[in-house]
Design a protein around this motif. Structure first.
Motif: not given
Length: 345
Positions: A263, A266, A318, A340, A344-345
């Motif tokens: 992850e 991000r 997160d 997220f 965070f995209q």
């Protein structure tokens, strides 16, 4: 199975979407304040931004319960599990431009319990309770797995404490927070995470593993994923002296867990990584309550488990569920790819 009292705490320091789940939370908030103090304060208050409490104490308690509900969304808890969180408001260190907002600890740690992810490793009381549920539970019902503390000096109008800042008790992430206030909700999320296992038991002053009376020194679940990219060594393979040196070795102490790694793309700031792995907070000199048991504050966007509260944070968790998954917490599978927030995209 062995249990031991855990005396290591972690503090959140301030410098310079609440979603209340319909899931039955496996958390119980145990109020430890005296009558008329903290969570028992009877001072009347108007409901504020999603918090319908009508006393100061009830508004505070509503924030703590909302944070518990938030963590219950991610932790795959058996319905019979009850994680008990002791909570109280006390005077914590505070200066005009810097102060401790809260602190937390796992009150006990366990090893070699039923369904333990690894043998001979210390786990937080909450995690051990959640995993050993089939054995009938580990901790007596009159004791708490986690202890949390929040700074009572806020709300007192003391200009020597964060220039007279007060707590904000709203639960609506879209609401406009008044100037001069600090949101309690992300602070509680942060402190609960420490109590759930986002902390090491290693004595950072000596590098020694946690060793209660009449026990051998053993690893804790968190330190097993710490690695120093400068020495190319994991904390599990280091001597006490090597861990002592590594604890000061910014920017090369990193987290090696696979779920965090999956992850961490991000996080967009290159300086938040060392050799492709997310950095931990390892300043020289050691910052008691902050070093190692937080992400590096170089992360961008900012993360919940940094040593200081960032103004843009509210209900975001997160990478924390991913770290919990790394250390063996059962995480609801439907959330692993959705941890997220939109930012965070």
């Amino acid at each position: 199975m062995r249990a031991s009292v855990m005396t290591v705490g972690a503090a959140l320091i301030v410098a310079g979407m609440c979603f209340v789940s319909e899931i039955e939370a496996g958390f119980k908030i145990v109020v430890l304040d005296d009558p008329d103090v903290g969570l028992n304060d009877p001072a009347e208050r108007e409901p504020i931004d999603g918090n319908n409490g009508t006393t100061l104490g009830q508004q505070r308690l509503n924030v703590l319960q909302a944070a518990a509900d938030r963590w219950a969304e991610f932790l795959d808890l058996d319905p019979s599990v009850e994680i008990r969180v002791g909570a109280e408001f006390i005077a914590l260190d505070c200066e005009e431009d810097r102060g401790v907002l809260g602190s937390a600890r796992s009150n006990f740690v366990y090893k070699d319990f039923a369904n333990a992810p690894a043998a001979g490793v210390w786990y937080s009381a909450a995690q051990a309770e959640a995993l050993a549920v089939a054995s009938g539970g580990l901790l007596a019902a009159d004791r708490q797995h986690i202890g949390t503390f929040y700074n009572l000096r806020l709300d007192e109008g003391d200009e020597t404490c964060l220039r007279g800042a007060s707590w904000y008790y709203g639960l609506d992430p879209e609401a406009s927070r008044p100037a001069g206030t600090i949101p309690l909700f992300p602070v509680v999320l942060h402190e609960f995470a420490h109590g759930l296992g986002f902390a090491t038991l290693v004595n950072l002053e000596t590098g020694a593993l946690f060793q209660p009376d009449n026990e051998d020194p053993l690893e804790d679940a968190y330190m097993r994923f710490l690695f120093d990219t400068e020495t190319d060594s994991s904390w599990s393979d280091m001597t006490d002296t090597e861990r002592q040196v590594s604890a000061l070795n910014d920017p090369t102490v990193v987290w090696t867990g696979a779920d965090v790694a999956a992850e961490s793309n991000r996080v967009t700031a290159p300086e938040a990584f060392s050799q492709g792995q997310l950095r931990m907070h390892a300043p020289d000199p050691i910052e008691p309550g902050s070093s190692i048991s937080h992400w590096s504050p170089t992360a961008e966007p900012s993360l919940l488990m940094e040593p200081s509260l960032t103004s843009g944070l509210f209900d975001q968790v997160d990478l924390t569920p991913a770290l919990f998954s790394d250390i063996g917490w059962p995480i609801r599978s439907e959330f692993l790819d959705l941890i997220f927030s939109d930012r965070f995209q």
